[in-house]
Design a protein around this motif. Structure first.
Motif, mmCIF file in Angstrom:
data_model
loop_
_atom_site.group_PDB
_atom_site.id
_atom_site.type_symbol
_atom_site.label_atom_id
_atom_site.label_comp_id
_atom_site.label_asym_id
_atom_site.label_seq_id
_atom_site.Cartn_x
_atom_site.Cartn_y
_atom_site.Cartn_z
ATOM 1 N N MET A 1 87.964 -27.956 -5.700
ATOM 2 C CA MET A 1 88.400 -29.092 -6.509
ATOM 3 C C MET A 1 88.449 -30.362 -5.653
ATOM 4 O O MET A 1 87.959 -31.416 -6.075
ATOM 5 C CB MET A 1 89.762 -28.814 -7.141
ATOM 6 C CG MET A 1 90.218 -29.900 -8.093
ATOM 7 S SD MET A 1 89.152 -30.105 -9.549
ATOM 8 C CE MET A 1 89.715 -28.740 -10.553
ATOM 9 N N ALA A 2 89.013 -30.271 -4.461
ATOM 10 C CA ALA A 2 89.094 -31.445 -3.574
ATOM 11 C C ALA A 2 87.693 -31.918 -3.182
ATOM 12 O O ALA A 2 87.427 -33.129 -3.160
ATOM 13 C CB ALA A 2 89.916 -31.102 -2.328
ATOM 14 N N PHE A 3 86.808 -30.997 -2.880
ATOM 15 C CA PHE A 3 85.437 -31.352 -2.521
ATOM 16 C C PHE A 3 84.757 -32.094 -3.667
ATOM 17 O O PHE A 3 84.163 -33.160 -3.461
ATOM 18 C CB PHE A 3 84.642 -30.092 -2.147
ATOM 19 C CG PHE A 3 83.172 -30.341 -1.997
ATOM 20 C CD1 PHE A 3 82.682 -31.034 -0.903
ATOM 21 C CD2 PHE A 3 82.285 -29.898 -2.959
ATOM 22 C CE1 PHE A 3 81.318 -31.278 -0.773
ATOM 23 C CE2 PHE A 3 80.926 -30.133 -2.837
ATOM 24 C CZ PHE A 3 80.445 -30.821 -1.737
ATOM 25 N N HIS A 4 84.825 -31.553 -4.874
ATOM 26 C CA HIS A 4 84.171 -32.191 -6.019
ATOM 27 C C HIS A 4 84.779 -33.560 -6.325
ATOM 28 O O HIS A 4 84.057 -34.505 -6.645
ATOM 29 C CB HIS A 4 84.187 -31.261 -7.236
ATOM 30 C CG HIS A 4 83.181 -30.169 -7.132
ATOM 31 N ND1 HIS A 4 83.474 -28.953 -6.552
ATOM 32 C CD2 HIS A 4 81.878 -30.120 -7.497
ATOM 33 C CE1 HIS A 4 82.388 -28.195 -6.572
ATOM 34 N NE2 HIS A 4 81.410 -28.880 -7.138
ATOM 35 N N ARG A 5 86.078 -33.682 -6.215
ATOM 36 C CA ARG A 5 86.707 -34.988 -6.436
ATOM 37 C C ARG A 5 86.237 -36.000 -5.385
ATOM 38 O O ARG A 5 86.032 -37.173 -5.705
ATOM 39 C CB ARG A 5 88.225 -34.865 -6.439
ATOM 40 C CG ARG A 5 88.747 -34.146 -7.681
ATOM 41 C CD ARG A 5 90.226 -34.387 -7.890
ATOM 42 N NE ARG A 5 90.775 -33.575 -8.939
ATOM 43 C CZ ARG A 5 90.637 -33.800 -10.237
ATOM 44 N NH1 ARG A 5 89.939 -34.823 -10.660
ATOM 45 N NH2 ARG A 5 91.196 -33.005 -11.118
ATOM 46 N N SER A 6 86.010 -35.541 -4.152
ATOM 47 C CA SER A 6 85.540 -36.452 -3.101
ATOM 48 C C SER A 6 84.124 -36.952 -3.388
ATOM 49 O O SER A 6 83.725 -37.998 -2.878
ATOM 50 C CB SER A 6 85.598 -35.779 -1.726
ATOM 51 O OG SER A 6 84.525 -34.864 -1.550
ATOM 52 N N LEU A 7 83.381 -36.215 -4.207
ATOM 53 C CA LEU A 7 82.028 -36.626 -4.600
ATOM 54 C C LEU A 7 82.027 -37.476 -5.867
ATOM 55 O O LEU A 7 80.967 -37.890 -6.331
ATOM 56 C CB LEU A 7 81.147 -35.390 -4.840
ATOM 57 C CG LEU A 7 80.739 -34.587 -3.616
ATOM 58 C CD1 LEU A 7 79.996 -33.328 -4.036
ATOM 59 C CD2 LEU A 7 79.896 -35.418 -2.677
ATOM 60 N N GLY A 8 83.208 -37.695 -6.440
ATOM 61 C CA GLY A 8 83.299 -38.524 -7.637
ATOM 62 C C GLY A 8 83.338 -37.755 -8.943
ATOM 63 O O GLY A 8 83.229 -38.353 -10.016
#
Length: 169
Positions: A139-146
């Protein structure tokens, strides 16, 4: 040069080649089966044959498989997007060998997918992330990609919950 010495911005990705890649892609998928879903080698080959995008890293450390709205795919999560949107790219699975995690390989694979999908005039990339059991790193990774949450569902006969995410292109 080891994979840790590789600059992820220059990482090379290529189409999946069954002769070269089936063994290691299957092993990496199975090692992450609790998050991705376990597949036999035959199921993996069928999945890749149906996908619009199936790319691997040249160093055999990562892969990403994605579908477009017109692809024939029977996944409940893919169908969630198909029933709501006329055009999209859906990330079915991405996996990175633990020895290459934290090196920017997944981010580079996504950038490659973004470019691919923009060329094909897709308005967004969609995916799902497990919310129960939770997958906070994903979830954190995907949020960091927008990516932003656009929906949720309880699946697998109530055994799992997912958050549906999208990133505009």
């Amino acid at each position: 040069m080891s994979h840790r010495d590789t600059d992820p911005s220059t990482a090379c990705f290529r189409p999946f080649d069954p002769q070269r890649d089936l063994q290691w892609v299957h092993a990496l998928n199975q090692a992450n089966g609790d998050k991705l879903s376990f597949l036999s080698t035959e199921e993996l080959l069928e999945l890749i044959a149906s996908a619009s995008y199936a790319r691997v890293s040249d160093d055999c450390m990562a892969f990403l498989i994605a579908f477009e709205e017109t692809d024939l795919y029977d996944s409940q999560n893919f169908k969630w997007f198909r029933h709501r949107y006329a055009s999209f790219t859906y990330v079915d699975r991405i996996a990175v060998d633990p020895r290459a995690q934290g090196q920017g390989v997944a981010r580079s694979l996504y950038e490659d997918l973004f470019s691919f999908s923009k060329r094909r005039h897709k308005p967004f990339i969609g995916c799902e992330v497990n919310s129960d059991p939770p997958n906070p790193a994903s979830m954190a990774f995907h949020r960091s990609l927008g990516f932003e949450q656009i929906g949720s569902a309880v699946i697998s006969q109530g055994q799992k919950s997912v958050s549906y995410l999208a990133r505009a292109l």
